[in-house]
Design a protein around this motif. Structure first.
Motif, PDB file in Angstrom:
ATOM      1  N   ASN A 380      41.425  22.295  33.389  1.00  0.00           N
ATOM      2  CA  ASN A 380      41.522  22.764  34.773  1.00  0.00           C
ATOM      3  C   ASN A 380      40.197  23.008  35.454  1.00  0.00           C
ATOM      4  O   ASN A 380      39.780  24.134  35.644  1.00  0.00           O
ATOM      5  CB  ASN A 380      42.327  24.059  34.825  1.00  0.00           C
ATOM      6  CG  ASN A 380      43.762  23.747  35.069  1.00  0.00           C
ATOM      7  OD1 ASN A 380      44.230  22.695  34.647  1.00  0.00           O
ATOM      8  ND2 ASN A 380      44.447  24.612  35.768  1.00  0.00           N
ATOM      9  N   ASN A 400      37.385  33.034  32.607  1.00  0.00           N
ATOM     10  CA  ASN A 400      37.518  31.831  33.428  1.00  0.00           C
ATOM     11  C   ASN A 400      38.746  31.026  33.030  1.00  0.00           C
ATOM     12  O   ASN A 400      39.503  30.575  33.882  1.00  0.00           O
ATOM     13  CB  ASN A 400      36.293  30.929  33.268  1.00  0.00           C
ATOM     14  CG  ASN A 400      35.167  31.330  34.192  1.00  0.00           C
ATOM     15  OD1 ASN A 400      35.387  32.050  35.159  1.00  0.00           O
ATOM     16  ND2 ASN A 400      33.978  30.865  33.912  1.00  0.00           N
ATOM     17  N   TRP A 403      41.821  32.690  34.188  1.00  0.00           N
ATOM     18  CA  TRP A 403      41.922  32.605  35.646  1.00  0.00           C
ATOM     19  C   TRP A 403      42.297  31.185  36.074  1.00  0.00           C
ATOM     20  O   TRP A 403      43.177  30.964  36.889  1.00  0.00           O
ATOM     21  CB  TRP A 403      40.598  33.019  36.285  1.00  0.00           C
ATOM     22  CG  TRP A 403      40.591  32.797  37.746  1.00  0.00           C
ATOM     23  CD1 TRP A 403      40.235  31.664  38.400  1.00  0.00           C
ATOM     24  CD2 TRP A 403      41.017  33.716  38.749  1.00  0.00           C
ATOM     25  NE1 TRP A 403      40.408  31.815  39.742  1.00  0.00           N
ATOM     26  CE2 TRP A 403      40.894  33.058  39.992  1.00  0.00           C
ATOM     27  CE3 TRP A 403      41.492  35.038  38.726  1.00  0.00           C
ATOM     28  CZ2 TRP A 403      41.218  33.676  41.199  1.00  0.00           C
ATOM     29  CZ3 TRP A 403      41.815  35.637  39.927  1.00  0.00           C
ATOM     30  CH2 TRP A 403      41.674  34.956  41.140  1.00  0.00           C
ATOM     31  N   ASN A 404      41.615  30.204  35.488  1.00  0.00           N
ATOM     32  CA  ASN A 404      41.807  28.820  35.922  1.00  0.00           C
ATOM     33  C   ASN A 404      43.217  28.318  35.681  1.00  0.00           C
ATOM     34  O   ASN A 404      43.680  27.418  36.369  1.00  0.00           O
ATOM     35  CB  ASN A 404      40.856  27.891  35.155  1.00  0.00           C
ATOM     36  CG  ASN A 404      39.411  28.196  35.410  1.00  0.00           C
ATOM     37  OD1 ASN A 404      39.109  29.132  36.142  1.00  0.00           O
ATOM     38  ND2 ASN A 404      38.526  27.432  34.837  1.00  0.00           N
ATOM     39  N   ARG A 406      46.027  30.224  35.528  1.00  0.00           N
ATOM     40  CA  ARG A 406      47.073  31.213  35.802  1.00  0.00           C
ATOM     41  C   ARG A 406      48.351  30.490  36.238  1.00  0.00           C
ATOM     42  O   ARG A 406      48.297  29.491  36.947  1.00  0.00           O
ATOM     43  CB  ARG A 406      46.602  32.234  36.821  1.00  0.00           C
ATOM     44  CG  ARG A 406      46.132  31.683  38.119  1.00  0.00           C
ATOM     45  CD  ARG A 406      45.242  32.682  38.844  1.00  0.00           C
ATOM     46  NE  ARG A 406      44.919  32.160  40.162  1.00  0.00           N
ATOM     47  CZ  ARG A 406      44.005  31.239  40.381  1.00  0.00           C
ATOM     48  NH1 ARG A 406      43.300  30.740  39.387  1.00  0.00           N
ATOM     49  NH2 ARG A 406      43.788  30.799  41.610  1.00  0.00           N
TER      50      ARG A 406
ATOM     51  N   TYR B 194      36.156  25.459  39.238  1.00  0.00           N
ATOM     52  CA  TYR B 194      36.072  26.387  38.103  1.00  0.00           C
ATOM     53  C   TYR B 194      34.846  26.050  37.276  1.00  0.00           C
ATOM     54  O   TYR B 194      34.185  25.053  37.495  1.00  0.00           O
ATOM     55  CB  TYR B 194      37.318  26.264  37.239  1.00  0.00           C
ATOM     56  CG  TYR B 194      38.589  26.568  37.963  1.00  0.00           C
ATOM     57  CD1 TYR B 194      38.932  27.874  38.280  1.00  0.00           C
ATOM     58  CD2 TYR B 194      39.448  25.546  38.346  1.00  0.00           C
ATOM     59  CE1 TYR B 194      40.102  28.156  38.932  1.00  0.00           C
ATOM     60  CE2 TYR B 194      40.621  25.826  39.009  1.00  0.00           C
ATOM     61  CZ  TYR B 194      40.950  27.133  39.301  1.00  0.00           C
ATOM     62  OH  TYR B 194      42.101  27.415  39.958  1.00  0.00           O
ATOM     63  N   GLY B 195      34.595  26.895  36.313  1.00  0.00           N
ATOM     64  CA  GLY B 195      33.507  26.604  35.403  1.00  0.00           C
ATOM     65  C   GLY B 195      32.201  27.250  35.826  1.00  0.00           C
ATOM     66  O   GLY B 195      31.142  26.639  35.760  1.00  0.00           O
ATOM     67  N   TYR B 196      32.297  28.489  36.304  1.00  0.00           N
ATOM     68  CA  TYR B 196      31.081  29.242  36.628  1.00  0.00           C
ATOM     69  C   TYR B 196      31.077  30.497  35.785  1.00  0.00           C
ATOM     70  O   TYR B 196      32.136  30.985  35.392  1.00  0.00           O
ATOM     71  CB  TYR B 196      31.067  29.607  38.115  1.00  0.00           C
ATOM     72  CG  TYR B 196      31.137  28.404  39.011  1.00  0.00           C
ATOM     73  CD1 TYR B 196      29.990  27.698  39.315  1.00  0.00           C
ATOM     74  CD2 TYR B 196      32.354  27.964  39.510  1.00  0.00           C
ATOM     75  CE1 TYR B 196      30.052  26.571  40.122  1.00  0.00           C
ATOM     76  CE2 TYR B 196      32.425  26.840  40.314  1.00  0.00           C
ATOM     77  CZ  TYR B 196      31.265  26.148  40.616  1.00  0.00           C
ATOM     78  OH  TYR B 196      31.324  25.038  41.402  1.00  0.00           O
ATOM     79  N   ASN B 317      38.497  16.518  37.043  1.00  0.00           N
ATOM     80  CA  ASN B 317      38.816  17.900  37.377  1.00  0.00           C
ATOM     81  C   ASN B 317      38.182  18.351  38.689  1.00  0.00           C
ATOM     82  O   ASN B 317      38.272  19.518  39.047  1.00  0.00           O
ATOM     83  CB  ASN B 317      38.356  18.825  36.253  1.00  0.00           C
ATOM     84  CG  ASN B 317      39.271  18.733  35.060  1.00  0.00           C
ATOM     85  OD1 ASN B 317      40.479  18.791  35.208  1.00  0.00           O
ATOM     86  ND2 ASN B 317      38.702  18.572  33.883  1.00  0.00           N
ATOM     87  N   ARG B 331      38.702  32.195  44.782  1.00  0.00           N
ATOM     88  CA  ARG B 331      37.845  33.346  44.496  1.00  0.00           C
ATOM     89  C   ARG B 331      36.369  32.998  44.566  1.00  0.00           C
ATOM     90  O   ARG B 331      35.525  33.768  44.138  1.00  0.00           O
ATOM     91  CB  ARG B 331      38.144  33.926  43.119  1.00  0.00           C
ATOM     92  CG  ARG B 331      37.606  33.031  42.003  1.00  0.00           C
ATOM     93  CD  ARG B 331      37.460  33.769  40.728  1.00  0.00           C
ATOM     94  NE  ARG B 331      36.844  32.904  39.743  1.00  0.00           N
ATOM     95  CZ  ARG B 331      36.566  33.250  38.526  1.00  0.00           C
ATOM     96  NH1 ARG B 331      36.824  34.441  38.121  1.00  0.00           N
ATOM     97  NH2 ARG B 331      36.016  32.432  37.693  1.00  0.00           N
TER      98      ARG B 331
END
Lengths: 565, 338
Positions: A380, A400, A403-404, A406, B194-196, B317, B331
């Motif tokens: 994700n 992460n 969260w990613n 969810r 994502y991915g931070y 992705n 977010r």
């Protein structure tokens, strides 16, 4: 019969002029109070600009500082002028320069004409209002507040503290019950003149001059003395955020304000051209005769306020980086961590995925690779399987991941060989479901082909890691749902614990557990442990294991899944 | 933030004074090309930037920030040869200084900007951004910076943090087409949702955010070198403030408290990073040759080499950019009470 508008102005004179003209054009007399802090030149220009408007007067100017008596004095003076100068005014509407009429003024006039003796003023006793800022509710009325909260916060606070220590308690004159409410009211001539001509007015004034934020309590308290019928609500839509600051309406609130059906809204951003244009260019729309409905707006605002107060759980970002234990949820959603299961059962991961529909990963924190489900290299959105990136900040990797994804339950395998840095984070997370079969790490060693000397030292290290981890899980700070079995305990009756875990994950297909995962062949394991002991290492995490071939349950029919009930 | 020891706090104070002093000294390196600062009125919003060879991005950059309510741009132009200087000198709302001095020696332009900020920024809301950074925040399409800053003024908040989001095209950057004045997001449509990862840096109390496509593609083996993504681009400036490391952090240290520690959210923006427009590879080669962009440039050889190969940052992705609401839902930014 008409409505008189009392307008308190201290800034944005262009907009104030615009709305004053709007009121006047509908036949409402207007009295304007301009803050004394406004420079003379500015004031004169404003007066000159409005010189051509009939039935518009300026009242004596007072210094209006937030939270002080000045605002009440200004309202009093302007109201007196209004009542004395315009005999046919039946209601006085207190507004500000940044108020914007949302419906045609005629509708307001008609609405009030239908309710000649009703006073619209929000007025509640102190024990019933939730919105006091700074913890001062009843104390607003029992202490004195000579210092400015804005300019002399230190003295303000010290003096409050001192009075508390000295147990100062002022008496409210004539035993009035103090009431509070929005400072924007609309009072009938009858009630307003009774307040202004009260023989005890000086007594009340002396008292309220030292009350904190008297503009929210002076009229609110006294109107209770005289009013025939009080509607305890304000006709002005005004929202406050959780800090007690008025919410400002911008151009993008146009539709929202339209739907509110309120007569007047504040505060309007002075540069909100679209709003002023939409509402002040006289809407020829048919009379709606609907009751004002600020509730629609409330719902939208409470959402924003809640986000400000609580934040999104599991969010770590530029805007929000909670201190440990302040998180309102360490992670965003429930997840499961399994230790020892994939070692004990040959097909645990596929079995679990089938039984629960969850996403089942391998050892996410394995030293050489992030074992995402189905061998994916990223999940994700660019959460990559690079162990370097993961180990750089494993806590962030976990939060992460949760969260990613969810919306989809995550399960992953863990073990004493994996990165142990996340142990505390997981143990303290109420979203985590942790199931551990201690000692199962020995099974891969048992099956392996390593030199026994190597196995011995690896086993010692793994046992130490696991033992440390168990201390974490058993600590009083742990908030996760934790289940720990020794290996010996578990293989004696594996179905019951498995059923319990699945029930807790919850989203199982509602049938009973009918198919069990296949346990590995453990014949010879007891001897293996005995060998370790003979080498001087003491394997204890697996519990009391029968030495020699005393324990051979699963090997009888190793290939056939067995059924329960 | 304030629980640092007195000694540590004093050291930071000295450091801030040193920054200000360096800024003061560096004023001589600047040659005035067009000074229109006399036209600045109290309360106006100013933008400060230091740039080099940005003729491609500037037209949209200026237009974008004008629409956001920036009244004047105060720009240091460093050694350009692509017409950047002429373009800026002609704009009526730009005050321009030029310098041939070393970018690296002036703390990557921060010394020059420290001076301009101190001289002209005091008391104003200031945006400090590079030419490849476009600021977005919740409702930015309907409320400009005047609204936002008035709102922050009312709450006594003097700065807003922003998260730098690398935007990239599908396919290698040099294979795209972009013309000056076009919205870069029409070409750079993709980003990593994502991915931070984020950690606290106790010394100055700031956050350290990293990750994204550059970390994924170029720094997978040494994540601690991955580019820093947290910035503080919007500050109500005071002459005693100083940016330390680009706009990633500032002193006094409380300026770095762009986040909330109690678990709530503060208003925050995103800087859309338009680095990966066509020309990325050439630019990387040139920057690599000039060795002006990192203190220890040798460590970034691999990064520049990879950039010069015109890499495709897109992966399955990647997420298609649709606007600020998406960033808020993901977010990557927050509206807090705003």
């Amino acid at each position: 019969m008409s409505v008189g508008i009392v307008m308190l102005v201290h800034t944005a004179f262009g907009r104030a002029e615009q709305s004053a003209r709007h009121w006047a054009a509908a036949g409402c007399p207007v009295v304007i109070h301009v803050d004394k802090a406004v420079p003379r030149v500015r004031y004169d220009a404003f007066v000159a600009a409005l010189a051509d408007v009939p039935d518009l007067k300026f009242s004596k100017r007072y210094r209006c500082e937030w939270g002080t008596w000045g605002i009440v004095a200004a309202s009093q003076a302007a109201s007196e002028l209004m009542l004395n100068s315009f005999a046919d005014v039946q209601h006085v509407y207190l507004a500000s320069g940044s108020c914007l009429p949302l419906r045609p003024v005629e509708e307001l006039i008609e609405y009030l004409a239908d309710r000649p003796n009703v006073d619209f003023i929000e007025s509640a006793t102190t024990s019933e209002v939730p919105w006091t800022v700074g913890g001062l509710d009843m104390e607003r009325f029992t202490l004195r507040f000579p210092f400015s909260w804005r300019r002399n916060r230190y003295l303000f606070d010290r003096y409050v503290a001192l009075q508390r220590r000295l147990k100062v308690k002022r008496k409210v004159p004539n035993d009035l019950e103090p009431h509070m409410g929005s400072q924007w009211w609309c009072l009938s001539r009858r009630t307003l003149s009774s307040i202004l001509k009260d023989p005890d007015r000086m007594v009340y004034e002396r008292y309220f001059k030292r009350v904190w934020i008297p503009d929210e309590s002076y009229f609110q308290t006294l109107s209770r003395q005289y009013a025939v019928k009080i509607e305890s609500r304000s006709l002005t839509l005004s929202k406050f955020d959780f800090q007690g600051k008025p919410h400002i309406f911008y151009d993008d609130h146009l539709q929202l304000l339209r739907r509110s059906d309120c007569f007047v809204a504040r505060k309007i951003w002075p540069h909100a051209d679209r709003l002023y244009e939409a509402f002040l260019t006289d809407a020829a729309g048919a009379m709606k005769k609907t009751e004002p409905n600020p509730g629609k707006i409330d719902r939208i605002f409470s959402k924003a306020v809640e986000r400000r107060i609580r934040g999104r759980a599991g969010l770590y970002m530029q805007s929000r980086f909670p201190n440990e234990d302040w998180e309102n949820g360490v992670t965003a959603a429930p997840y499961s961590m399994f230790q020892g299961f994939t070692e004990l059962f040959e097909d645990f991961e596929t079995w679990l995925a089938r039984a629960t529909g969850a996403r089942v990963h391998g050892h996410l924190f394995a030293p050489d690779r992030v074992e995402f489900a189905e061998g994916q290299s990223a999940i994700n959105g660019a959460l990559s399987d690079s162990p370097t990136l993961r180990d750089y900040n494993p806590e962030a990797f976990l939060t992460n991941l949760i969260w990613n994804t969810r919306g989809e339950r995550q399960c992953f395998q863990f073990g004493p060989d994996d990165n142990q840095r996340i142990n505390w984070r997981v143990a303290k997370d109420p979203n985590a479901q942790i199931s551990v079969i201690t000692g199962a790490w020995a099974i891969p060693l048992f099956k392996s082909n390593f030199n026994f000397a190597d196995i011995r030292s690896i086993a010692a290290q793994l046992q130490k890691n696991e033992s440390d981890h168990m201390d974490v899980l058993r600590s009083t700070y742990a908030k996760a749902r934790i289940r720990i079995w020794t290996m010996a305990e578990f293989i004696e009756a594996p179905m019951e614990p498995l059923q319990g875990i699945l029930d807790e994950i919850g989203r199982t297909k509602l049938r009973r557990l009918s198919e069990a995962p296949r346990m590995v062949d453990l014949s010879g394991f007891g001897q293996f442990l005995q060998n370790l002991k003979n080498q001087g290492m003491h394997p204890y995490m697996m519990g009391d294991f029968p030495v020699e071939h005393g324990f051979e349950t699963p090997q009888e029919k190793p290939r056939k899944p067995y059924l329960v009930r | 933030m304030t629980n640092a020891s007195p000694l540590a706090r004093y050291k930071l104070r000295l450091r801030r004074k040193r920054m200000l002093w360096r800024g003061f000294r560096s004023r001589r390196a600047l040659t005035e090309v067009a000074n229109r600062t006399a036209a600045i009125k109290p309360g106006e919003i100013l933008l400060f930037a230091c740039l080099r060879n940005e003729a491609l991005r500037l037209p949209y950059f200026l237009e974008y920030y004008r629409a956001l309510g920036v009244s004047q741009f105060l720009i240091v132009e460093n050694d350009s040869d692509d017409g950047t200087r002429e373009m800026l000198a002609d704009a009526t709302d730009v005050s321009l200084w030029t310098t041939p001095a070393s970018y690296k020696a002036s703390r990557f332009g921060m010394d020059w900007l420290t001076w301009l900020l101190r001289r002209y920024g005091h008391g104003h809301w200031t945006v400090t951004a590079d030419a490849d950074e476009l600021l977005v925040y919740p409702d930015h399409d309907t409320r400009d910076l005047r609204e936002l800053t008035a709102w922050m003024d009312q709450r006594g908040q003097v700065m807003m943090g922003a998260f730098m989001l690398d935007m990239y095209p599908k396919g290698p950057p040099d294979d795209q087409e972009y013309h000056a004045g076009q919205d870069p997001c029409e070409v750079l449509q993709w980003f990593d949702a994502y991915g931070y990862w984020v950690q606290r840096q106790p010394k100055m109390g700031n956050l350290w955010l990293q990750g994204g496509p550059r970390a994924r593609c170029f720094f997978a083996d040494e994540p601690d070198r991955a580019p820093t993504l947290n910035k503080i681009p919007l500050v109500k400036w005071h002459r005693s403030y100083a940016y330390v490391n680009s706009t990633h952090n500032a002193l006094p240290a409380w300026l770095n408290a762009t986040f909330d520690e109690g678990g709530v959210e503060k208003v925050n923006g995103v800087l859309l990073h338009t680095k990966f427009l066509p020309g990325t590879a050439d630019r990387a080669r040139m920057e690599h040759g000039r060795r002006e962009h990192f203190y220890n440039a040798d460590l970034y050889d691999g990064y520049y080499t990879a950039l010069a190969e015109n890499p495709d940052l897109w992966c399955t992705n990647s997420t298609l950019y649709t606007g600020w609401k998406q960033l808020e839902a993901l977010r990557l930014m927050s509206r807090g009470g705003w």
